[in-house]
Design an enzyme around this catalytic site. Structure first.
Site, PDB file in Angstrom:
ATOM      1  N   LYS A 278      37.738  16.200  44.816  1.00  0.00           N
ATOM      2  CA  LYS A 278      36.969  15.874  43.758  1.00  0.00           C
ATOM      3  C   LYS A 278      36.667  14.380  43.164  1.00  0.00           C
ATOM      4  O   LYS A 278      35.656  13.922  42.680  1.00  0.00           O
ATOM      5  CB  LYS A 278      37.654  16.251  42.413  1.00  0.00           C
ATOM      6  CG  LYS A 278      38.450  17.470  42.206  1.00  0.00           C
ATOM      7  CD  LYS A 278      39.031  17.408  41.028  1.00  0.00           C
ATOM      8  CE  LYS A 278      39.992  18.877  40.897  1.00  0.00           C
ATOM      9  NZ  LYS A 278      40.997  18.825  39.846  1.00  0.00           N
ATOM     10  N   GLY A 279      37.077  13.483  44.610  1.00  0.00           N
ATOM     11  CA  GLY A 279      36.916  12.085  44.291  1.00  0.00           C
ATOM     12  C   GLY A 279      35.593  11.618  44.489  1.00  0.00           C
ATOM     13  O   GLY A 279      35.227  10.416  43.946  1.00  0.00           O
TER      14      GLY A 279
ATOM     15  N   GLU B 298      32.718  10.410  50.714  1.00  0.00           N
ATOM     16  CA  GLU B 298      34.217  10.553  50.642  1.00  0.00           C
ATOM     17  C   GLU B 298      34.515   9.161  49.625  1.00  0.00           C
ATOM     18  O   GLU B 298      33.853   8.100  49.651  1.00  0.00           O
ATOM     19  CB  GLU B 298      34.962  10.273  51.866  1.00  0.00           C
ATOM     20  CG  GLU B 298      36.199  10.229  51.968  1.00  0.00           C
ATOM     21  CD  GLU B 298      37.082  11.570  51.290  1.00  0.00           C
ATOM     22  OE1 GLU B 298      36.900  11.654  50.110  1.00  0.00           O
ATOM     23  OE2 GLU B 298      37.975  12.154  51.859  1.00  0.00           O
ATOM     24  N   ASP B 299      35.543   9.538  48.952  1.00  0.00           N
ATOM     25  CA  ASP B 299      35.932   8.362  47.848  1.00  0.00           C
ATOM     26  C   ASP B 299      36.716   7.207  48.793  1.00  0.00           C
ATOM     27  O   ASP B 299      36.421   6.000  48.381  1.00  0.00           O
ATOM     28  CB  ASP B 299      36.733   8.813  46.662  1.00  0.00           C
ATOM     29  CG  ASP B 299      37.933   9.755  47.143  1.00  0.00           C
ATOM     30  OD1 ASP B 299      38.060  10.010  48.249  1.00  0.00           O
ATOM     31  OD2 ASP B 299      38.720  10.193  46.293  1.00  0.00           O
TER      32      ASP B 299
ATOM     33  N   ASP C 129      41.844   6.780  53.893  1.00  0.00           N
ATOM     34  CA  ASP C 129      43.117   6.330  54.060  1.00  0.00           C
ATOM     35  C   ASP C 129      43.676   6.506  55.226  1.00  0.00           C
ATOM     36  O   ASP C 129      43.404   5.766  56.353  1.00  0.00           O
ATOM     37  CB  ASP C 129      43.702   6.845  52.761  1.00  0.00           C
ATOM     38  CG  ASP C 129      45.167   6.475  52.366  1.00  0.00           C
ATOM     39  OD1 ASP C 129      45.255   5.119  52.575  1.00  0.00           O
ATOM     40  OD2 ASP C 129      45.970   7.017  52.040  1.00  0.00           O
TER      41      ASP C 129
ATOM     42  N   LYS D 169      40.588   1.947  53.649  1.00  0.00           N
ATOM     43  CA  LYS D 169      42.118   1.161  53.499  1.00  0.00           C
ATOM     44  C   LYS D 169      42.413   1.145  54.999  1.00  0.00           C
ATOM     45  O   LYS D 169      43.365   2.067  55.463  1.00  0.00           O
ATOM     46  CB  LYS D 169      43.147   2.145  52.803  1.00  0.00           C
ATOM     47  CG  LYS D 169      43.453   1.585  51.463  1.00  0.00           C
ATOM     48  CD  LYS D 169      44.471   2.454  51.075  1.00  0.00           C
ATOM     49  CE  LYS D 169      44.598   2.563  49.456  1.00  0.00           C
ATOM     50  NZ  LYS D 169      45.693   3.622  48.974  1.00  0.00           N
TER      51      LYS D 169
ATOM     52  N   PHE E  34      47.550   1.485  45.877  1.00  0.00           N
ATOM     53  CA  PHE E  34      47.152   2.868  45.339  1.00  0.00           C
ATOM     54  C   PHE E  34      46.054   2.573  44.071  1.00  0.00           C
ATOM     55  O   PHE E  34      46.197   1.366  42.959  1.00  0.00           O
ATOM     56  CB  PHE E  34      48.136   3.705  44.590  1.00  0.00           C
ATOM     57  CG  PHE E  34      47.632   5.010  44.429  1.00  0.00           C
ATOM     58  CD1 PHE E  34      47.535   6.018  45.509  1.00  0.00           C
ATOM     59  CD2 PHE E  34      47.095   5.764  43.247  1.00  0.00           C
ATOM     60  CE1 PHE E  34      47.087   7.306  45.416  1.00  0.00           C
ATOM     61  CE2 PHE E  34      46.638   6.839  43.023  1.00  0.00           C
ATOM     62  CZ  PHE E  34      46.399   7.577  44.065  1.00  0.00           C
TER      63      PHE E  34
ATOM     64  N   ASP F  59      41.585   9.376  41.297  1.00  0.00           N
ATOM     65  CA  ASP F  59      42.579   9.653  40.327  1.00  0.00           C
ATOM     66  C   ASP F  59      43.870   9.247  40.528  1.00  0.00           C
ATOM     67  O   ASP F  59      44.261   8.895  41.822  1.00  0.00           O
ATOM     68  CB  ASP F  59      42.723  11.213  40.182  1.00  0.00           C
ATOM     69  CG  ASP F  59      43.223  11.841  41.479  1.00  0.00           C
ATOM     70  OD1 ASP F  59      42.696  11.688  42.344  1.00  0.00           O
ATOM     71  OD2 ASP F  59      44.236  12.588  41.304  1.00  0.00           O
TER      72      ASP F  59
HETATM   73  P1  IMP Z   1      43.191  10.607  54.028  1.00  0.00           P
HETATM   74  O1  IMP Z   1      43.316  12.032  54.512  1.00  0.00           O
HETATM   75  O2  IMP Z   1      44.985  10.194  53.970  1.00  0.00           O
HETATM   76  O3  IMP Z   1      42.473   9.747  54.603  1.00  0.00           O
HETATM   77  O4  IMP Z   1      43.318  10.760  52.329  1.00  0.00           O
HETATM   78  C1  IMP Z   1      42.152  10.622  51.808  1.00  0.00           C
HETATM   79  C2  IMP Z   1      42.452  11.182  50.215  1.00  0.00           C
HETATM   80  O5  IMP Z   1      43.475  10.654  49.677  1.00  0.00           O
HETATM   81  C3  IMP Z   1      41.319  10.619  49.628  1.00  0.00           C
HETATM   82  O6  IMP Z   1      39.925  11.334  49.667  1.00  0.00           O
HETATM   83  C4  IMP Z   1      41.798  10.579  48.137  1.00  0.00           C
HETATM   84  O7  IMP Z   1      41.596  11.765  47.557  1.00  0.00           O
HETATM   85  C5  IMP Z   1      43.330  10.220  48.565  1.00  0.00           C
HETATM   86  N1  IMP Z   1      43.820   8.936  48.115  1.00  0.00           N
HETATM   87  C6  IMP Z   1      44.073   8.149  49.209  1.00  0.00           C
HETATM   88  N2  IMP Z   1      44.457   6.749  48.737  1.00  0.00           N
HETATM   89  C7  IMP Z   1      44.187   6.807  47.450  1.00  0.00           C
HETATM   90  C8  IMP Z   1      44.152   5.968  46.307  1.00  0.00           C
HETATM   91  O8  IMP Z   1      44.575   4.529  46.273  1.00  0.00           O
HETATM   92  N3  IMP Z   1      43.847   6.562  45.145  1.00  0.00           N
HETATM   93  C9  IMP Z   1      43.312   7.426  44.854  1.00  0.00           C
HETATM   94  N4  IMP Z   1      43.345   8.653  45.883  1.00  0.00           N
HETATM   95  C10 IMP Z   1      43.626   8.180  47.299  1.00  0.00           C
HETATM   96 MG    MG Z   2      39.095  12.400  48.275  1.00  0.00          MG
END
Ligand code: IMP
Ligand code: MG
Length: 184
Positions: free
Chosen positions: A47-48, A103-104, A107, A135, A156, A163
């Protein structure tokens, strides 16, 4: 100043509304340059993405259409499986399309690494990854965004679609929550 019930939970602001607006305009312009004449499909990761995507498509006046997917990556405290599940799949054929993944935050990279492979398997002609936040210090997968709005430290963050426990998505800037919000 608009009243906000959430204001008291925010420790600090990392990216202001004005900075978001300015940077999203730049990203829209950059996408225009890259994809002019290609009728791209903007694919938001729910949803981000929803706030960022709404602003980004209006900042990029290309002829385009939009689509959404929802993905969940299970990151357990003890086991990092790196497993991604599709909870809302594509509702259209993307073969031969120029895709813009919206994408939001990038990470660990687990979600986007999975999604990129999935979309190539589905026959996408090209994939451009746009993330509002990056990040890089947390990355475990070899994946980079083509365009990133802001690099953020290993904290975070919430707001502008992001969210904590499904809350704070409507905070209009990017902020960090007070520690007591997590422990409380
Ligand atoms: P990844 O698969 O680890 O790259 O994670 C990506 C998803 O984790 C993002 O699309 C977010 O929904 C969530 N996420 C990662 N870090 C944060 C944060 O600092 N705040 C909120 N959501 C996060
Ligand atoms: Mg996301």
């Amino acid at each position: 100043m608009m009243k906000s019930e959430m204001e008291n939970d925010i420790l600090k602001v990392l990216v202001t509304e004005e900075d978001l607006q300015r940077r999203v305009a730049e990203l829209g312009e950059a996408l225009y340059q890259r994809l002019e004449g290609k009728n791209p499909l903007f694919l938001g990761v729910l949803k981000g993405c929803f706030v960022f995507m709404a602003d980004l498509v209006r900042a990029c006046q290309l002829k385009c259409d939009v689509e959404f997917m929802a993905l969940s990556s299970y990151r357990n405290a003890t086991v990092s499986s790196g497993k991604v599940e599709i909870s809302r799949d594509l509702h259209q054929d993307v073969a031969g399309r120029h895709l813009v993944i919206v994408e939001d935050i990038l990470d660990s990279g687990t979600t986007l690494a999975f999604l990129k492979d999935y979309l190539l398997f589905k026959g996408a002609a090209s994939i451009t990854i746009v993330t509002l936040l990056d990040k890089p210090s947390r990355r475990t997968k070899a994946i980079t965004a083509d365009l990133a709005g802001f690099e953020v430290p290993d904290e975070f963050v919430v707001g502008y679609g992001l969210d904590y426990c499904q809350q704070y998505r409507n905070v209009p800037y990017i902020g960090v929550l007070k520690p007591e919000v997590y422990s409380g």
